[in-house]
Design an enzyme around this catalytic site. Structure first.
Site, PDB file in Angstrom:
ATOM      1  N   SER A   1       3.258 -37.081   3.792  1.00  0.00           N
ATOM      2  CA  SER A   1       1.977 -37.065   4.526  1.00  0.00           C
ATOM      3  C   SER A   1       2.058 -37.315   5.842  1.00  0.00           C
ATOM      4  O   SER A   1       1.472 -36.669   6.643  1.00  0.00           O
ATOM      5  CB  SER A   1       1.312 -38.043   3.726  1.00  0.00           C
ATOM      6  OG  SER A   1       0.582 -37.866   2.554  1.00  0.00           O
TER       7      SER A   1
ATOM      8  N   ASN B   1       6.057 -36.038  -2.733  1.00  0.00           N
ATOM      9  CA  ASN B   1       7.286 -37.178  -2.721  1.00  0.00           C
ATOM     10  C   ASN B   1       7.782 -37.445  -3.978  1.00  0.00           C
ATOM     11  O   ASN B   1       8.258 -38.547  -4.462  1.00  0.00           O
ATOM     12  CB  ASN B   1       6.524 -38.476  -2.221  1.00  0.00           C
ATOM     13  CG  ASN B   1       5.698 -38.094  -0.974  1.00  0.00           C
ATOM     14  OD1 ASN B   1       6.130 -37.429  -0.065  1.00  0.00           O
ATOM     15  ND2 ASN B   1       4.502 -38.989  -0.980  1.00  0.00           N
TER      16      ASN B   1
ATOM     17  N   HIS C   1      -5.069 -44.630   4.625  1.00  0.00           N
ATOM     18  CA  HIS C   1      -4.131 -43.387   4.797  1.00  0.00           C
ATOM     19  C   HIS C   1      -4.722 -42.331   5.930  1.00  0.00           C
ATOM     20  O   HIS C   1      -3.935 -41.838   6.640  1.00  0.00           O
ATOM     21  CB  HIS C   1      -4.128 -42.567   3.375  1.00  0.00           C
ATOM     22  CG  HIS C   1      -3.250 -41.325   3.249  1.00  0.00           C
ATOM     23  ND1 HIS C   1      -3.355 -40.318   3.657  1.00  0.00           N
ATOM     24  CD2 HIS C   1      -1.895 -41.590   2.671  1.00  0.00           C
ATOM     25  CE1 HIS C   1      -2.394 -39.407   3.396  1.00  0.00           C
ATOM     26  NE2 HIS C   1      -1.429 -40.237   2.833  1.00  0.00           N
TER      27      HIS C   1
ATOM     28  N   ASP D   1      -9.037 -36.204   4.329  1.00  0.00           N
ATOM     29  CA  ASP D   1      -8.390 -37.535   3.650  1.00  0.00           C
ATOM     30  C   ASP D   1      -9.317 -38.325   3.391  1.00  0.00           C
ATOM     31  O   ASP D   1     -10.654 -38.256   2.701  1.00  0.00           O
ATOM     32  CB  ASP D   1      -7.501 -37.835   5.009  1.00  0.00           C
ATOM     33  CG  ASP D   1      -6.053 -38.492   4.444  1.00  0.00           C
ATOM     34  OD1 ASP D   1      -6.124 -39.699   4.079  1.00  0.00           O
ATOM     35  OD2 ASP D   1      -5.030 -37.749   4.713  1.00  0.00           O
TER      36      ASP D   1
ATOM     37  N   VAL E   1       0.012 -21.494   3.711  1.00  0.00           N
ATOM     38  CA  VAL E   1       0.068 -22.886   4.189  1.00  0.00           C
ATOM     39  C   VAL E   1       1.344 -23.286   4.783  1.00  0.00           C
ATOM     40  O   VAL E   1       2.353 -22.773   4.492  1.00  0.00           O
ATOM     41  CB  VAL E   1      -0.465 -23.809   3.094  1.00  0.00           C
ATOM     42  CG1 VAL E   1      -0.090 -25.177   3.695  1.00  0.00           C
ATOM     43  CG2 VAL E   1      -1.526 -23.670   2.449  1.00  0.00           C
TER      44      VAL E   1
ATOM     45  N   ASP F   1      -7.013 -47.169  19.537  1.00  0.00           N
ATOM     46  CA  ASP F   1      -6.137 -46.147  19.877  1.00  0.00           C
ATOM     47  C   ASP F   1      -6.499 -44.618  19.431  1.00  0.00           C
ATOM     48  O   ASP F   1      -6.189 -43.684  19.720  1.00  0.00           O
ATOM     49  CB  ASP F   1      -4.845 -46.176  19.228  1.00  0.00           C
ATOM     50  CG  ASP F   1      -3.925 -47.452  19.579  1.00  0.00           C
ATOM     51  OD1 ASP F   1      -4.265 -48.153  20.477  1.00  0.00           O
ATOM     52  OD2 ASP F   1      -2.877 -47.533  19.104  1.00  0.00           O
TER      53      ASP F   1
ATOM     54  N   ALA G   1       0.632 -26.963  -0.756  1.00  0.00           N
ATOM     55  CA  ALA G   1       1.624 -26.621   0.258  1.00  0.00           C
ATOM     56  C   ALA G   1       2.401 -25.251  -0.382  1.00  0.00           C
ATOM     57  O   ALA G   1       3.000 -24.707   0.633  1.00  0.00           O
ATOM     58  CB  ALA G   1       2.805 -27.805   0.428  1.00  0.00           C
TER      59      ALA G   1
END
Length: 388
Positions: free
Chosen positions: A328, A265, A174, A141, A281, A150, A276
């Site tokens: 995502s 999207n 992202h 990414d 995958v 965190d 994908a």
């Protein structure tokens, strides 16, 4: 193949900086030739500085480098094939400006926040059985915010493929958001991810604008395989088929790596993005807070599982938090559940995919003889994992 001559020609071609130069992949038809050339390349790099920009990609037996369009290497040998590199983008997401800390507490334990998606898939219900302990997740990414409170306890070694001398710091947001959904710890405050004891290995392949070359993605997959990671999260996609990317994905799959990718999207009903779309995958679509397929999500029989992807609350740059929507975000939930599954027992990528498909909650009330992808549920996924 005359390796020395080949490398000297390569040095002359990549050495000068030319405006017309573009990134290319040099494929070797023989693994033996590739390995011999790689060894010689590493030996000659100190003497021939132009070779310092040549990156070996073991997983596909190729070099990545910048070449001129009229390079003489194209005609040098029948044992090599030169391919123009192409760009790939993060799946477009919708979001707002970074939300203030703990802006939307949807479910909380003491001072910790459990985002709605983590809660909806039932992850907290099985944390007594599995928290993803020691499962290693490569997130290809934009990098990660190393200072986010965190994420500090969730991060291990990563790599910056854009500048290997630097840490994979996130300059986009992202990658940090994805990492938070997978494995945020939120020990005393902040958010908790799906698998809070999993280990994130940030692989920075995308720049500040969310753009990367396919060769950088392949280098990321290669790095994850070389470092024996368990899961590779790929929250990005491209519309066109790329055989080189498929080769890298297949080789990682056959080495036991579980690859999870977002479907895209575009709201398409019968097609999904690459990678994908590759059968090796786990393909992920997005749902809304009501458990329905999100309008923006690609969908159809090529999807393996749906997961929360609407206004997902997660970590952001500067120790902040943000809501983003997209497949995502759904992909990150699935990678987290897979970490929970693998923490209980070793499973092959095919076993993981079959278990996820089998354990999902149906999205339709109508009885249909054909299998259709359904909603992710952590409890059922753990049960299915034990049955594999």
């Amino acid at each position: 193949m005359d390796i020395a001559t080949f490398l000297h020609m390569l040095h002359e071609d990549v050495g000068p900086t030319k405006q017309t130069a573009k990134k290319h992949l040099i494929h070797f038809t023989s693994e033996t030739d590739y390995l011999a050339c790689k060894d010689e390349l590493l030996r000659m790099k100190t003497a021939l500085t132009g070779l310092s920009g040549v990156q070996p990609l073991d997983i596909i037996h190729a070099f990545s480098c910048t070449l001129c369009p009229d390079t003489k290497l194209k005609d040098f040998s029948s044992k090599t094939r030169i391919e123009l590199d192409t760009k790939i983008s993060l799946n477009r997401v919708t979001g707002r400006k970074p939300a203030p800390k703990r802006a939307r507490i949807l479910s909380s334990t003491r001072t910790r926040t459990i985002p709605w998606g983590v809660d909806q898939i039932g992850a907290p219900e099985i944390w007594s059985k599995s928290v993803g302990q020691n499962i290693r997740v490569g997130v290809i990414d934009t990098g990660i915010d190393f200072k986010h409170p965190d994420l500090r306890n969730s991060i291990s070694r990563g790599i910056n493929l854009l500048n290997r001398r630097l840490l994979p710091n996130d300059d986009n947001g992202h990658g940090t958001h994805i990492a938070g959904t997978i494995a945020a710890t939120g020990r005393y405050s902040g958010i908790v991810g799906v698998a809070p004891r999993a280990i994130i290995h940030p692989v920075k392949a995308f720049d500040q604008n969310g753009s990367a070359y396919v060769s950088d993605i392949i280098a990321g997959i290669d790095w994850c395989v070389q470092n024996d990671l368990d899961i590779i999260n790929m929250s990005f996609g491209m519309k066109t088929y790329n055989p080189t990317l498929e080769q890298a994905v297949m080789n990682a799959y056959y080495q036991g790596k579980v690859i999870v990718a977002s479907s895209g999207n575009d709201g398409k009903k019968k097609t999904v993005d690459y990678p994908a779309r590759f059968p090796q995958v786990v393909s992920v679509g997005a749902t809304t807070r009501l458990g329905k397929i999100a309008p923006f999500s690609n969908r159809g029989s090529q999807i393996d599982i749906y997961a929360p992807g609407e206004r997902v609350y997660s970590a952001w740059l500067g120790g902040k938090y943000n809501e983003l929507s997209g497949t995502s975000m759904a992909t990150a939930h699935v990678s987290g559940v897979i970490a929970l599954m693998l923490s209980l027992k070793p499973m092959s990528p095919l076993q993981i995919k079959n278990a996820l498909r089998r354990c999902s909650f149906s999205l339709s009330k109508r009885v249909n003889a054909r299998w259709q992808p359904g909603n992710l549920n952590a409890r059922r996924a753990i049960r299915a994992a034990r049955q594999e």
